[in-house]
Design an enzyme around this catalytic site. Structure first.
Site, PDB file in Angstrom:
ATOM      1  N   SER A  46       0.839  -1.199   0.000  1.00  0.00           N
ATOM      2  CA  SER A  46       0.000   0.000   0.000  1.00  0.00           C
ATOM      3  C   SER A  46       0.878   1.254   0.000  1.00  0.00           C
ATOM      4  O   SER A  46       1.744   1.403  -0.862  1.00  0.00           O
ATOM      5  CB  SER A  46      -0.945  -0.048   1.209  1.00  0.00           C
ATOM      6  OG  SER A  46      -1.971   0.910   1.094  1.00  0.00           O
ATOM      7  N   ASP A 196      -5.976  -4.669  -1.909  1.00  0.00           N
ATOM      8  CA  ASP A 196      -4.882  -4.223  -1.034  1.00  0.00           C
ATOM      9  C   ASP A 196      -4.014  -5.401  -0.570  1.00  0.00           C
ATOM     10  O   ASP A 196      -4.525  -6.430  -0.119  1.00  0.00           O
ATOM     11  CB  ASP A 196      -5.481  -3.516   0.183  1.00  0.00           C
ATOM     12  CG  ASP A 196      -4.468  -2.694   0.954  1.00  0.00           C
ATOM     13  OD1 ASP A 196      -3.517  -3.288   1.498  1.00  0.00           O
ATOM     14  OD2 ASP A 196      -4.619  -1.467   1.024  1.00  0.00           O
TER      15      ASP A 196
END
Length: 340
Positions: A46, A196
């Site tokens: 991320s 993610d």
């Protein structure tokens, strides 16, 4: 006491956390000032993946100073791009110096919509981060950079993490690693949809163990492992649930290292590699006090506050544990084996 000044090869493991990734920027900025430390590999997820890519490319272009300048330019562009974002602090929060969006009507509305409305029900444009990443990262140079880069994204189909390496990295890979499924549509890479990377590795330690020469891994932690008290509100419960989920895989990998260290003979070369890892951690109690909503706050003043917090945390780590690098773990792995 004589202090060893010989070079130490380290790996970096960078967690994700939205705007809180500016804390990691500060940590990296301070570590890059240390001539004794040489970076072998970086694993990021991320916002940690974006920090990692900018660092590795900047270092390839201009060494330590190039990496520091690249990180500052990247975070400045992120802030500039969000100048007209609907997610802004209220005048009262600004007046009181509170770094939160909890009282922002648009943030509250988005928070509620995320639980009721799918990103696929909305008309969305291109993620503005794609253009910023394309501006600040030379992906052809990144593919050939000497520092190894590992970016994790989670396959929607299998739930497994996929680790992308230097030659595989594109803006889409970095966006996939930061794709929260309640906010963004999945990112498709090679015909596969990804979310993610925090769900499968935040960050992933395995490639640092298997593919890097360094035996010292420095984890830059954004999501707190422990919190005092039990969350009561729906928002606080979901925020804590995300923290637990995003730390889960990392803790499993660290527990495996702790277990193998207790074995007299770790056996094959794979086990010996894991057992021989020295783990270090840089974190901040002050960072843990910031609410989850501030992860969407992109004011330059907030980024600078987090950068300075990261620099201070790295400075404190070096003051206390510089002598441990290359010698022993400074993170208490055995504590992870205790049960409540």
């Amino acid at each position: 006491m004589t202090i060893d000044r010989s070079p130490v090869l380290i790996d970096l493991a960078l967690q994700g956390g939205g705007a809180h990734g500016a804390f990691t920027w500060g940590v990296l900025d301070r570590l890059l000032e240390e001539p004794r430390l040489e970076i072998d590999g970086v694993s990021g997820t991320s916002a940690g993946a974006m920090n990692a890519a900018v660092l590795v490319d900047g270092h390839a272009a201009g060494g330590r100073d190039g990496a520091r300048a690249a990180l500052e330019a990247f975070w400045r562009s992120v802030s500039d791009g969000a100048r007209f974002s609907p997610f802004q602090r209220t005048p009262l929060d600004v007046l009181l110096g509170r770094w939160t969006l909890d009282n922002s009507p648009l943030y509250v509305a988005m928070d509620l919509m995320a639980r009721l409305v799918s990103p696929y029900d909305l008309v969305t444009g291109a993620n503005p981060l794609a253009a910023i990443l394309a501006q600040h990262v030379d992906f052809a140079r990144l593919a050939q950079a000497p520092i190894k880069l590992f970016v994790t994204a989670t396959s929607v189909r299998t739930g497994k993490g996929r680790v992308f390496r230097n030659i595989d990295i594109t803006p889409d890979v970095l966006l996939a690693s930061a794709c929260l499924p309640t906010m963004f549509q999945s990112v498709e890479i090679d015909g596969e949809a990804y979310w993610d990377g925090g769900y499968s590795g935040n960050p992933t330690i395995t490639p640092l163990v298997r593919e890097c020469r360094s035996r010292d891994t420095v984890i830059v932690q954004i999501n707190p492992i422990e919190r005092i008290g039990t969350p009561r509100s729906a928002r606080d419960i979901l925020d804590r649930l995300n923290e637990v989920s995003f730390n889960g895989v990392l803790l499993k990998e660290l527990r495996m290292i702790a277990l193998l260290r207790q074995v007299a003979d770790p056996g094959n070369s794979e086990g010996a590699l894991w057992a021989g890892m020295r783990i270090h951690r840089i974190a901040s109690e002050e960072l843990a006090q910031l609410g989850a909503s501030s992860k969407l706050l992109a004011e330059w003043a907030f980024f600078l506050k987090l950068r300075d917090l990261g620099r201070a945390a790295a400075d404190a780590f070096l003051a206390a544990h510089a002598h441990d690098l290359g010698a022993r773990s400074s993170y208490d792995l055995d504590a992870l084996l205790t049960t409540e």
